[in-house]
Design an enzyme around this catalytic site. Structure first.
Site, PDB file in Angstrom:
ATOM      1  N   CYS A 220      46.033  64.661   0.845  1.00  0.00           N
ATOM      2  CA  CYS A 220      46.364  65.194  -0.580  1.00  0.00           C
ATOM      3  C   CYS A 220      47.330  66.401  -0.141  1.00  0.00           C
ATOM      4  O   CYS A 220      48.217  66.592  -0.888  1.00  0.00           O
ATOM      5  CB  CYS A 220      45.589  65.179  -1.212  1.00  0.00           C
ATOM      6  SG  CYS A 220      44.463  63.868  -1.903  1.00  0.00           S
ATOM      7  N   HIS A 299      43.837  74.657   9.196  1.00  0.00           N
ATOM      8  CA  HIS A 299      43.256  73.439   9.277  1.00  0.00           C
ATOM      9  C   HIS A 299      41.861  73.597  10.144  1.00  0.00           C
ATOM     10  O   HIS A 299      41.967  74.601  10.959  1.00  0.00           O
ATOM     11  CB  HIS A 299      44.125  72.802  10.607  1.00  0.00           C
ATOM     12  CG  HIS A 299      43.977  71.361  10.813  1.00  0.00           C
ATOM     13  ND1 HIS A 299      42.682  70.566  11.030  1.00  0.00           N
ATOM     14  CD2 HIS A 299      44.997  70.153  10.921  1.00  0.00           C
ATOM     15  CE1 HIS A 299      43.041  69.223  11.056  1.00  0.00           C
ATOM     16  NE2 HIS A 299      44.217  69.008  11.105  1.00  0.00           N
ATOM     17  N   HIS A 383      52.195  81.903 -11.568  1.00  0.00           N
ATOM     18  CA  HIS A 383      51.998  80.551 -11.855  1.00  0.00           C
ATOM     19  C   HIS A 383      51.170  80.029 -10.673  1.00  0.00           C
ATOM     20  O   HIS A 383      51.550  80.302  -9.573  1.00  0.00           O
ATOM     21  CB  HIS A 383      53.166  79.763 -12.106  1.00  0.00           C
ATOM     22  CG  HIS A 383      54.156  80.333 -12.942  1.00  0.00           C
ATOM     23  ND1 HIS A 383      53.918  80.339 -14.431  1.00  0.00           N
ATOM     24  CD2 HIS A 383      55.149  81.069 -12.930  1.00  0.00           C
ATOM     25  CE1 HIS A 383      54.657  80.991 -14.948  1.00  0.00           C
ATOM     26  NE2 HIS A 383      55.651  81.379 -14.141  1.00  0.00           N
ATOM     27  N   HIS A 387      46.529  71.532  -6.589  1.00  0.00           N
ATOM     28  CA  HIS A 387      46.740  70.202  -6.586  1.00  0.00           C
ATOM     29  C   HIS A 387      45.445  69.624  -7.378  1.00  0.00           C
ATOM     30  O   HIS A 387      44.459  70.004  -7.393  1.00  0.00           O
ATOM     31  CB  HIS A 387      46.224  69.811  -4.844  1.00  0.00           C
ATOM     32  CG  HIS A 387      45.641  68.324  -4.916  1.00  0.00           C
ATOM     33  ND1 HIS A 387      46.345  67.296  -5.192  1.00  0.00           N
ATOM     34  CD2 HIS A 387      44.619  67.881  -4.181  1.00  0.00           C
ATOM     35  CE1 HIS A 387      45.539  66.161  -4.820  1.00  0.00           C
ATOM     36  NE2 HIS A 387      44.562  66.482  -4.378  1.00  0.00           N
ATOM     37  N   ASN A 420      44.968  61.799 -10.173  1.00  0.00           N
ATOM     38  CA  ASN A 420      45.119  62.357  -8.747  1.00  0.00           C
ATOM     39  C   ASN A 420      46.277  61.548  -8.248  1.00  0.00           C
ATOM     40  O   ASN A 420      46.169  60.187  -7.733  1.00  0.00           O
ATOM     41  CB  ASN A 420      44.034  62.238  -7.934  1.00  0.00           C
ATOM     42  CG  ASN A 420      44.033  62.750  -6.412  1.00  0.00           C
ATOM     43  OD1 ASN A 420      45.218  63.257  -6.162  1.00  0.00           O
ATOM     44  ND2 ASN A 420      42.965  63.040  -5.827  1.00  0.00           N
TER      45      ASN A 420
END
Length: 496
Positions: A220, A299, A383, A387, A420
């Site tokens: 995602c 990561h 703002h 996700h 989603n």
């Protein structure tokens, strides 16, 4: 609901005063010093000040000084990275015939005959607590009875999403497709041959030397990975445009077994796609919406728990699906902690960094029993485009970052309206901010997303102009923004 919207947020005036004091410390110190300097300088005698400098400088030193200054300025402009601007973006809004109510989803799942009663009860429980509304979009081929799962249908679905988003973007920007020098398409699970980027090149007849990339399996957060890649390419490829397309299809990603951890994706993922056009052309700055300030990637794949928390695999009956483990929220928390540790120094005002440093020294050096200080990112951004991966993820970020209901509204309403949509969801969130008239010139926007691997990626934007929602007829929220925000119950009972 209106009363909640009008209720002012509590303000820590002491903290604000400290922030402004530290942020303007240089001016507060320099202005008095300059005043003292001028007050003590004897300028009463005519020509004294000029005489002093004429005495110290000669023609050779003045010429050398000017030459060095010109050289340094030229070197700075030659070596600094090219600025990257977001010309515009578009989010695809499927046809109303593809709307999938929660009741329809459960009834359709039941009719497949693939799920046990326990699995159906589990899916119902997930949907009741999902935070979804009744207008999310499902795969047309899967909504039919019987459903059709094939590469051909998946390709048709991808074409609908990608071309729909790109067509709207080109209509907005009116950019000649021959001027697009960089193309990046990301899709986590559907990666056919020829690639999705080749599909775009073929459809729009892009030029032969276009730098095209297809990113797969990155989850995602792949949309922001594509953005970071485009930024790096734009900093070395002069005078060009970069087209990014983020999408995720549903057709081949449907799981037909009874493993609970693999049923979650059936319940949560919905159709969506976004197309984004970036440029490094200085001449386009005036008509661009945003300037990219930072892009950052973290990561956590070296850790076993993080790596395995979202995993495509076969269940014991050899049915392919995506398993989401109970470690997901824990992995997201660890990734967020590492990510903001790197991002903080880049975006936080010096006052927040100083408070964090003093707290750290107090706890680590002097062993003071004080609560760990969490930097206030509301000082850095107006703002937050988070996700819309699920209600639990949004709740966790709201708590960890200390955000208000107003900050979370765009993400929660995106989850409610579109579900989603994977890598494109943060763009639907930004579209909500624009449609609601929230984006003003100079505003700072933080896009953040999580993805398999496990990754946490973000982008920081500065608005170059105030966005007038009345002028954007292609915004997916335009014709219904007046209906939002809506209250979302913790549990919405489903009868089907």
């Amino acid at each position: 609901m209106e009363d909640e919207k009008k209720k002012p947020n509590p303000v820590n005036y002491g903290k604000l005063a400290f922030h402004y004091l530290i942020s303007n410390a240089m001016y507060l110190v320099l202005v008095p010093l300059i005043a003292i300097l001028f007050s003590t300088t004897h300028l009463s005698e005519e020509g004294n000040f000029v005489h002093y400098y004429n005495h110290e400088l000669n023609l050779v030193s003045a010429t050398a000084c000017i030459a060095v200054t010109v050289f340094l300025v030229a070197l700075y402009f030659m070596c600094r990275p090219r600025q990257v601007y977001l010309l515009d973006f578009a989010c695809y809004k499927p046809d109303k015939t593809q709307m999938c109510t929660k009741e329809f989803f459960l009834k359709r799942s039941e009719l497949t005959g693939s799920f046990s009663e326990e699995s159906m009860a589990f899916q119902r429980k997930i949907m009741e607590r999902s935070g979804y509304g009744q207008k999310t979009y499902g795969s047309k081929s899967l909504m039919e009875i019987p459903g059709i799962m094939s590469v051909e249908e998946a390709r048709k679905e991808a074409e609908m999403l990608i071309f729909g988003a790109v067509d709207e973007l080109l209509a907005k920007t009116r950019v000649n497709v021959k001027d697009i020098g960089i193309l990046i398409v990301n899709s986590s699970l559907f990666n056919p041959t020829p690639s999705l980027s080749a599909m775009v090149v073929h459809r729009y007849k892009l030029r032969g030397n276009v730098l095209s990339y297809s990113l797969g399996g990155m989850g995602c957060s792949a949309g922001l990975i594509s953005l970071d890649l485009a930024k790096r390419l734009l900093q070395v490829e002069p005078n060009t445009y970069a087209l990014i397309v983020s999408m995720e299809g549903m057709n081949l990603n449907w799981y037909g077994g009874n493993n609970r951890s693999m049923l979650i994706t059936n319940c949560l993922f919905r159709l969506g796609a976004a197309a984004i056009l970036l440029t490094n052309r200085v001449s386009d700055r005036g008509r661009s919406k945003y300037q990219l300030v930072h892009s950052l990637r973290t990561h956590m794949g070296a850790d076993d728990k993080c790596y395995n928390c979202v995993l495509q695999k076969e269940d014991p009956e050899k049915r392919l699906g995506v398993q989401i483990s109970k470690d997901l929220l824990s992995a997201a928390g660890e990734a967020l902690k590492t990510h903001i540790t790197t991002l903080g120094p880049l975006v936080l005002p010096i006052s927040e960094q100083l408070l964090f440093l003093l707290n750290l020294v107090g706890r680590k050096v002097f062993n003071m029993r004080i609560q760990k200080y969490v930097p206030d990112f509301k000082m850095a951004f107006e703002h937050f485009c988070i996700h819309a991966g699920g209600r639990a993820v949004l709740d966790e970020l709201e708590k960890n970052l200390g955000l208000t209901e107003s900050h979370m509204e765009p993400s929660r309403m995106t989850l409610y309206r579109f579900g989603n949509t994977s890598s494109s969801s943060s763009w639907y969130v930004l579209a909500y901010c624009e449609a609601a008239g929230r984006i003003k010139r100079g505003d700072r926007v933080w896009q953040i997303a999580f993805g398999s691997g496990f990754k946490c990626n973000s982008a920081v934007w500065r608005a170059l102009r105030t966005v007038d929602p009345a002028k954007d007829e292609h915004n997916p929220w335009t014709d219904e923004i007046d209906e939002f925000p809506v209250p979302v119950p913790d549990v919405a009972s489903i009868v089907y």
